[in-house]
Structure formats: C-alpha cells, structure tokens
Design an enzyme around this catalytic site. Structure first.
Site, PDB file in Angstrom:
ATOM      1  N   HIS A 111       1.342 -23.279 -81.666  1.00  0.00           N
ATOM      2  CA  HIS A 111       0.274 -22.283 -81.762  1.00  0.00           C
ATOM      3  C   HIS A 111       0.825 -20.874 -81.912  1.00  0.00           C
ATOM      4  O   HIS A 111       0.087 -19.903 -81.744  1.00  0.00           O
ATOM      5  CB  HIS A 111      -0.623 -22.354 -80.518  1.00  0.00           C
ATOM      6  CG  HIS A 111      -1.558 -23.521 -80.552  1.00  0.00           C
ATOM      7  ND1 HIS A 111      -2.367 -23.860 -79.491  1.00  0.00           N
ATOM      8  CD2 HIS A 111      -1.812 -24.446 -81.494  1.00  0.00           C
ATOM      9  CE1 HIS A 111      -3.080 -24.919 -79.785  1.00  0.00           C
ATOM     10  NE2 HIS A 111      -2.753 -25.305 -80.998  1.00  0.00           N
ATOM     11  N   CYS A 141       7.859  -4.729 -95.214  1.00  0.00           N
ATOM     12  CA  CYS A 141       7.226  -4.102 -96.396  1.00  0.00           C
ATOM     13  C   CYS A 141       6.699  -2.709 -96.093  1.00  0.00           C
ATOM     14  O   CYS A 141       6.206  -2.026 -97.004  1.00  0.00           O
ATOM     15  CB  CYS A 141       6.088  -4.995 -96.917  1.00  0.00           C
ATOM     16  SG  CYS A 141       4.671  -5.100 -95.799  1.00  0.00           S
ATOM     17  N   THR A 179      -2.215 -29.999 -70.191  1.00  0.00           N
ATOM     18  CA  THR A 179      -3.160 -29.687 -71.267  1.00  0.00           C
ATOM     19  C   THR A 179      -4.434 -30.485 -71.060  1.00  0.00           C
ATOM     20  O   THR A 179      -4.414 -31.632 -70.636  1.00  0.00           O
ATOM     21  CB  THR A 179      -2.558 -29.955 -72.659  1.00  0.00           C
ATOM     22  OG1 THR A 179      -3.517 -29.635 -73.673  1.00  0.00           O
ATOM     23  CG2 THR A 179      -2.123 -31.395 -72.824  1.00  0.00           C
ATOM     24  N   ALA A 222       1.967 -29.071 -61.503  1.00  0.00           N
ATOM     25  CA  ALA A 222       3.123 -29.263 -62.394  1.00  0.00           C
ATOM     26  C   ALA A 222       4.442 -28.972 -61.683  1.00  0.00           C
ATOM     27  O   ALA A 222       5.439 -29.684 -61.897  1.00  0.00           O
ATOM     28  CB  ALA A 222       2.980 -28.365 -63.616  1.00  0.00           C
TER      29      ALA A 222
HETATM   30  P1  NAD Z   1     -10.909 -27.410 -82.147  1.00  0.00           P
HETATM   31  O1  NAD Z   1     -12.098 -28.200 -82.575  1.00  0.00           O
HETATM   32  O2  NAD Z   1      -9.567 -28.012 -82.258  1.00  0.00           O
HETATM   33  O3  NAD Z   1     -11.090 -26.935 -80.704  1.00  0.00           O
HETATM   34  C1  NAD Z   1     -12.179 -26.171 -80.468  1.00  0.00           C
HETATM   35  C2  NAD Z   1     -12.085 -25.971 -79.031  1.00  0.00           C
HETATM   36  O4  NAD Z   1     -12.739 -24.786 -78.757  1.00  0.00           O
HETATM   37  C3  NAD Z   1     -12.769 -27.089 -78.271  1.00  0.00           C
HETATM   38  O5  NAD Z   1     -11.811 -27.925 -77.720  1.00  0.00           O
HETATM   39  C4  NAD Z   1     -13.510 -26.399 -77.193  1.00  0.00           C
HETATM   40  O6  NAD Z   1     -12.903 -26.686 -75.934  1.00  0.00           O
HETATM   41  C5  NAD Z   1     -13.246 -24.936 -77.475  1.00  0.00           C
HETATM   42  N1  NAD Z   1     -14.487 -24.218 -77.421  1.00  0.00           N
HETATM   43  C6  NAD Z   1     -15.608 -24.460 -78.103  1.00  0.00           C
HETATM   44  N2  NAD Z   1     -16.550 -23.569 -77.731  1.00  0.00           N
HETATM   45  C7  NAD Z   1     -15.955 -22.781 -76.815  1.00  0.00           C
HETATM   46  C8  NAD Z   1     -16.373 -21.678 -76.050  1.00  0.00           C
HETATM   47  N3  NAD Z   1     -17.616 -21.206 -76.159  1.00  0.00           N
HETATM   48  N4  NAD Z   1     -15.512 -21.098 -75.208  1.00  0.00           N
HETATM   49  C9  NAD Z   1     -14.270 -21.581 -75.108  1.00  0.00           C
HETATM   50  N5  NAD Z   1     -13.797 -22.616 -75.786  1.00  0.00           N
HETATM   51  C10 NAD Z   1     -14.644 -23.180 -76.625  1.00  0.00           C
HETATM   52  O7  NAD Z   1     -10.896 -26.003 -82.908  1.00  0.00           O
HETATM   53  P2  NAD Z   1     -10.637 -25.834 -84.405  1.00  0.00           P
HETATM   54  O8  NAD Z   1     -11.397 -24.690 -84.929  1.00  0.00           O
HETATM   55  O9  NAD Z   1     -10.778 -27.169 -85.085  1.00  0.00           O
HETATM   56  O10 NAD Z   1      -9.115 -25.397 -84.259  1.00  0.00           O
HETATM   57  C11 NAD Z   1      -8.226 -26.303 -84.634  1.00  0.00           C
HETATM   58  C12 NAD Z   1      -7.013 -25.518 -84.969  1.00  0.00           C
HETATM   59  O11 NAD Z   1      -6.905 -24.219 -84.351  1.00  0.00           O
HETATM   60  C13 NAD Z   1      -5.907 -26.310 -84.460  1.00  0.00           C
HETATM   61  O12 NAD Z   1      -4.920 -26.243 -85.423  1.00  0.00           O
HETATM   62  C14 NAD Z   1      -5.491 -25.603 -83.190  1.00  0.00           C
HETATM   63  O13 NAD Z   1      -4.116 -25.839 -82.985  1.00  0.00           O
HETATM   64  C15 NAD Z   1      -5.746 -24.176 -83.503  1.00  0.00           C
HETATM   65  N6  NAD Z   1      -6.091 -23.385 -82.318  1.00  0.00           N
HETATM   66  C16 NAD Z   1      -5.294 -22.392 -81.878  1.00  0.00           C
HETATM   67  C17 NAD Z   1      -5.724 -21.613 -80.826  1.00  0.00           C
HETATM   68  C18 NAD Z   1      -4.917 -20.463 -80.239  1.00  0.00           C
HETATM   69  O14 NAD Z   1      -5.481 -19.590 -79.573  1.00  0.00           O
HETATM   70  N7  NAD Z   1      -3.620 -20.480 -80.437  1.00  0.00           N
HETATM   71  C19 NAD Z   1      -6.917 -21.832 -80.234  1.00  0.00           C
HETATM   72  C20 NAD Z   1      -7.624 -22.941 -80.662  1.00  0.00           C
HETATM   73  C21 NAD Z   1      -7.230 -23.702 -81.741  1.00  0.00           C
HETATM   74  N1  APR Z   2      -0.414 -28.081 -62.849  1.00  0.00           N
HETATM   75  C1  APR Z   2      -0.730 -28.995 -63.806  1.00  0.00           C
HETATM   76  N2  APR Z   2      -1.807 -28.891 -64.615  1.00  0.00           N
HETATM   77  C2  APR Z   2      -2.587 -27.808 -64.463  1.00  0.00           C
HETATM   78  C3  APR Z   2      -2.331 -26.820 -63.499  1.00  0.00           C
HETATM   79  C4  APR Z   2      -1.180 -26.992 -62.680  1.00  0.00           C
HETATM   80  N3  APR Z   2      -0.849 -26.109 -61.726  1.00  0.00           N
HETATM   81  N4  APR Z   2      -3.327 -25.885 -63.581  1.00  0.00           N
HETATM   82  C5  APR Z   2      -4.157 -26.288 -64.557  1.00  0.00           C
HETATM   83  N5  APR Z   2      -3.734 -27.448 -65.074  1.00  0.00           N
HETATM   84  C6  APR Z   2      -4.355 -28.237 -66.149  1.00  0.00           C
HETATM   85  C7  APR Z   2      -5.871 -28.195 -66.151  1.00  0.00           C
HETATM   86  O1  APR Z   2      -6.363 -29.262 -65.350  1.00  0.00           O
HETATM   87  C8  APR Z   2      -6.186 -28.406 -67.625  1.00  0.00           C
HETATM   88  O2  APR Z   2      -6.330 -29.782 -67.902  1.00  0.00           O
HETATM   89  O3  APR Z   2      -3.954 -27.646 -67.367  1.00  0.00           O
HETATM   90  C9  APR Z   2      -4.958 -27.879 -68.366  1.00  0.00           C
HETATM   91  C10 APR Z   2      -5.204 -26.566 -69.092  1.00  0.00           C
HETATM   92  O4  APR Z   2      -6.130 -26.830 -70.122  1.00  0.00           O
HETATM   93  P1  APR Z   2      -6.612 -25.633 -71.055  1.00  0.00           P
HETATM   94  O5  APR Z   2      -6.943 -24.476 -70.227  1.00  0.00           O
HETATM   95  O6  APR Z   2      -7.640 -26.220 -71.987  1.00  0.00           O
HETATM   96  O7  APR Z   2      -5.308 -25.247 -71.880  1.00  0.00           O
HETATM   97  P2  APR Z   2      -4.705 -26.022 -73.114  1.00  0.00           P
HETATM   98  O8  APR Z   2      -4.940 -27.501 -72.996  1.00  0.00           O
HETATM   99  O9  APR Z   2      -3.299 -25.562 -73.268  1.00  0.00           O
HETATM  100  O10 APR Z   2      -5.562 -25.458 -74.362  1.00  0.00           O
HETATM  101  C11 APR Z   2      -5.171 -25.930 -75.652  1.00  0.00           C
HETATM  102  O11 APR Z   2      -6.678 -24.351 -76.665  1.00  0.00           O
HETATM  103  O12 APR Z   2      -7.624 -22.263 -76.653  1.00  0.00           O
HETATM  104  C12 APR Z   2      -6.653 -23.053 -77.229  1.00  0.00           C
HETATM  105  O13 APR Z   2      -4.661 -22.329 -78.221  1.00  0.00           O
HETATM  106  C13 APR Z   2      -5.289 -22.487 -76.993  1.00  0.00           C
HETATM  107  O14 APR Z   2      -3.223 -23.659 -76.792  1.00  0.00           O
HETATM  108  C14 APR Z   2      -4.551 -23.577 -76.267  1.00  0.00           C
HETATM  109  C15 APR Z   2      -5.343 -24.791 -76.622  1.00  0.00           C
END
Ligand code: NAD
Ligand code: APR
Length: 237
Positions: A111, A141, A179, A222
C-alpha cells in the site's frame, strides 16, 4: 514443538501489528476510519477535491512516526527472516516504517510508504520525511503542486503484486498478522496460499473477516503471540 516445517514463508501484516507501538488501526472502534471519512483522504477523488486536506492527514501520520518505535512483534518477524534458511517474504499493508526499523529486509509495502513522495507529473519517487503540500516541488522535474504521498488509495492497484503472487504460489506457510481481512486483494491472499497447498495461520487480536479460511488461528496481542509463534517455528526446525 512446531507442527510446521516450512521451506518458503509468506507473512502478511496489517495495522494490528503496529497498534501496540501506538499507531492507530483503521477499523477498530477508535480507529482512523471512525474519525476520518476514508473517501476524503484515501481515494484519488478525495485528493483531487481537496489536496491540502489529504496532505495534512498524511503529514500528521508521517510526523507521528518520530513518536513510535517497533514492538516485539516487528522484532520477532525480523528475527524469523534472519534465522529462517528458506525463502521468505514479508508483505505489509502498513505504510509506517516500523518493519524496516525492526530490521526486516525482505519486505514489500503493497500500500506504499508514508516516508515516500510520488510525482504525478514525472512519476518519480523520493524519500520524504517532512510535511508535504501543494507548494512542494518535485526533486526530479522541479514541478510544483504535483507531489502526492506514495500511498495506494481505495480504488488503486497495490504495488508489487507480481512479486507477491509469485511468492504465494510457491509458499508452504502463509501467516497473517494484525489485519481485519476487509480490503482486497490482501484479504484474498490466504486463499491463494491454500490453493498452492500452503499451511495457513492467522495471528490476530480477534477473529478477522476471513478467519474461517485459515487452517489455524491464534488470537491475542501481537506482541505476545507473534514472538511465541516465531519461537516455536524456529525451535521446530
Ligand atoms: P475495498 O473494496 O478493497 O475495500 C473497501 C474497504 O473500505 C472495505 O473493506 C471497508 O472496510 C472499507 N470501508 C467502506 N466504507 C467505509 C467507511 N465508511 N469507513 C471506513 N472504511 C470503509 O476497496 P477498493 O476501493 O476496492 O480498494 C481496493 C484497492 O485499494 C486495493 O488495491 C487496496 O489495496 C487499496 N487500498 C489502499 C488503501 C490505503 O489507504 N493504502 C486503503 C484502501 C484500499
Ligand atoms: N494485536 C494483534 N492484532 C490487533 C491488535 C493487536 N494489539 N490491535 C488490533 N488488532 C487487529 C484488529 O483486531 C483488526 O482485525 O488488527 C486488525 C486491524 O484491522 P484494520 O484496522 O482493518 O487494518 P488493516 O487490516 O491493516 O486494513 C487494511 O485498509 O484502510 C485500508 O490501506 C488501509 O492497509 C489498510 C487496509
């Protein structure tokens, strides 16, 4: 004694591995997306609409990195990489630099990275540790107003997917740490690993969305369960 005797390991991490370092997760009850609408700060549309809002969001998170440090889970994964004789890839969804600071080398930020800038004009990437704004100039650039955080937003394709998919197709152990299994394609990696015949294990605070897809799950903090898991894995060699 560990039940695993892997020859090739892929580890996926998410925000949960950095939680105990003081970095907010996204979807926990007090997570980032409970405070900020992801459409405003983590989508290309949001950046077009209000770039300064997006720069401020990432400037705060970037400056916050100086206040946090890797925890025992990050350190354990770096130890696993050094001590494991086989193939090893750590894929993180996180944009913080805690895995690097813990010593991980075979690491892919799917990401992107908070400490990097991407120029929308020339496509160049640059280390970036200070505040960024529309007045920031691209070091290559020299264009002003074309720099964005080198972070993958919703709707954009993650980085290094070829490398990740190749590793998943040949791994015999897939470990997911901290995650929620909400965002694809990362949430689908466990199925790709299973298809390749890999053992799969989830290490998370609580069952994730995809927990049922894993062969095994260990739930807890973790900083406790990851060092324990690594200890068992290395003891079982
Ligand atoms: P997705 O469908 O993969 O995920 C959308 C996510 O947005 C859902 O899992 C849901 O949990 C979350 N979501 C939806 N409504 C929300 C809300 N109101 N508040 C918070 N979270 C909300 O998204 P996508 O558009 O298909 O994205 C896919 C691509 O974007 C992937 O390649 C992913 O790796 C990338 N991505 C990057 C980031 C980042 O911040 N680095 C964030 C999300 C997705
Ligand atoms: N130890 C282990 N797990 C933990 C801890 C901890 N101390 N604290 C929280 N968690 C777990 C939660 O239970 C949750 O399942 O970590 C997970 C965090 O989930 P998210 O907040 O959804 O984060 P992540 O899965 O990394 O989100 C994926 O979504 O918004 C985008 O780009 C963003 O990379 C992110 C992606």
């Amino acid at each position: 004694m560990s039940i695993y005797r892997p020859t090739s390991i892929v580890v996926l991490t998410g925000a949960g591995i950095s939680a105990e370092s003081g970095v907010d997760t996204f979807r926990d009850k007090d997570g980032i997306w409970a405070k900020v609408d992801y459409r405003d700060v983590a989508t290309p549309e949001g950046f077009t609409r209000d770039p300064e809002l997006v720069h401020e969001f990432y400037n705060q998170r970037r400056s916050g990195l100086a206040e946090v440090a890797p925890n025992a889970a990050h350190v354990a994964l770096a130890r696993l990489e050094r001590a494991f004789p086989g193939k090893f890839l750590l894929v993180t969804q996180n944009i913080d630099d805690l895995h690097e600071r813990a010593g991980s080398l075979r690491l892919t930020h799917m990401h992107g990275e908070l400490n990097k800038a991407l120029c929308a004009h020339c496509g160049s990437r640059h280390p970036w540790h200070s505040a960024m704004s529309r007045a920031s100039r691209c070091p290559s650039c020299q264009e002003i107003g074309q720099l964005r955080p080198d972070v993958v937003w919703f709707g954009e394709m993650p980085y290094r997917m070829d490398e990740i998919e190749e590793a998943l197709a040949s791994c015999d152990l897939f470990v997911s740490v901290g995650t929620s299994g909400n965002v694809y394609p990362a949430a689908g990696f466990v199925e790709q690993a299973r298809y390749a015949g890999a053992r799969t294990i989830e290490l998370n605070l609580e069952p994730s969305e995809g927990c049922g897809l894993f062969e095994q799950a260990i739930h807890g903090r973790a900083t406790e369960i990851v060092p324990e898991f690594v200890e068992h894995l290395l003891a079982g060699r």
